[in-house]
Design an enzyme around this catalytic site. Structure first.
Site, short mmCIF file in Angstrom:
data_model
loop_
_atom_site.label_atom_id
_atom_site.label_comp_id
_atom_site.label_asym_id
_atom_site.label_seq_id
_atom_site.Cartn_x
_atom_site.Cartn_y
_atom_site.Cartn_z
CE LYS A 83 35.82 -2.46 -22.81
NZ LYS A 83 36.58 -3.42 -21.37
O1 G3P Z 1 39.27 -3.70 -19.48
C1 G3P Z 1 39.34 -1.82 -19.71
C2 G3P Z 1 40.62 -1.61 -18.07
O2 G3P Z 1 39.41 -1.82 -17.08
C3 G3P Z 1 41.77 -1.77 -18.84
O3 G3P Z 1 42.61 -1.69 -16.70
O4 G3P Z 1 44.25 -2.34 -16.40
O5 G3P Z 1 45.13 -2.35 -18.33
O6 G3P Z 1 44.49 0.12 -17.19
P1 G3P Z 1 44.71 -1.59 -17.31
#
Ligand code: G3P
Length: 214
Positions: A83
């Site tokens: 990533k």
């Molecule tokens: O892993 C990436 C993403 O899904 C993070 O989500 O909830 O931290 O905005 P969030």
């Protein structure tokens, strides 16, 4: 649509993997930090459980430092997907890693033009962050729709990985728009099963059946 779990928690991954419905896992530095265990141990264990694409994010922000970090992570398992952030250096790393046949997930995507750049860099997955756009009053789902149209019209094979998912409605809409993958917290995966009419219907069936056993 493929279902990825967005967590670095081994207990959650084991529980969800038992269902047979989880195709992969995405982690990020914030999720890994919560676990208080060495990053590489976590990634190795996840790959052994899920045996599917497992995103592990580089911490370095410059190309030269990203590359050895990415190559080290890629050696952990054949299932590791590197990533990288959607930056100039991240996309340069993406291009080089793809030339080495290493799969790449480009993260922190907030615009269709960024998604276009990632596809041109050969990204395996692009991760538009739906929830974080909703959080600032924009429409996260509109971005998924725009990227889907753009990739279709340009013939890109980069898969749309709907990320930053907050609730089940995000999953339904992303699936309808053609996102190939959704990565979700364990809680949202569990919520997908539930409907009050399923619960009350099952209770009624069981109660009626009990009467026949009297
Ligand atoms: O892993 C990436 C993403 O899904 C993070 O989500 O909830 O931290 O905005 P969030």
């Amino acid at each position: 649509m493929k279902f990825f779990l967005d967590t670095a928690n081994i207990d959650e991954i084991r529980e969800a993997a038992e269902t047979g419905l989880i195709d992969g896992v995405t982690t990020n530095p914030s999720l890994v930090a919560k676990e208080k265990r060495p990053f590489e141990d976590i990634v190795k264990e996840i790959c052994q459980i899920v045996k599917g694409p497992t995103s592990a994010e580089v911490i370095a922000t410059d190309y030269k430092a990203m590359m050895p970090e990415a190559e080290k992570l890629a050696k952990i398992s054949e299932h590791v997907v590197i990533k990288v952030p959607l930056t100039r250096d991240g996309l340069r790393a993406c291009k080089t890693l793809r030339e080495q046949k290493i799969p790449v997930n480009v993260t922190l995507c907030f615009s269709a033009n960024q998604a276009l750049l990632a596809a041109k860099a050969g990204a395996t997955y692009i991760s538009p962050f739906i929830g974080r756009l909703d959080d600032i009053g924009q429409e996260g789902m509109a971005l998924i729709s725009e990227i889907a149209d753009l990739y279709a019209s340009q013939g890109f094979s980069t898969q749309i990985l709907a990320a930053s998912i907050r609730h089940t409605e995000h999953i339904r809409q992303a699936a309808l728009l053609g996102a190939q993958v959704a990565t979700m917290p364990y809680k949202v995966f569990e919520q997908l099963y539930h409907h009050p009419l399923t619960d009350s219907g099952l209770q009624r069936f069981l109660a009626d059946w009990k009467k026949t056993q009297a």
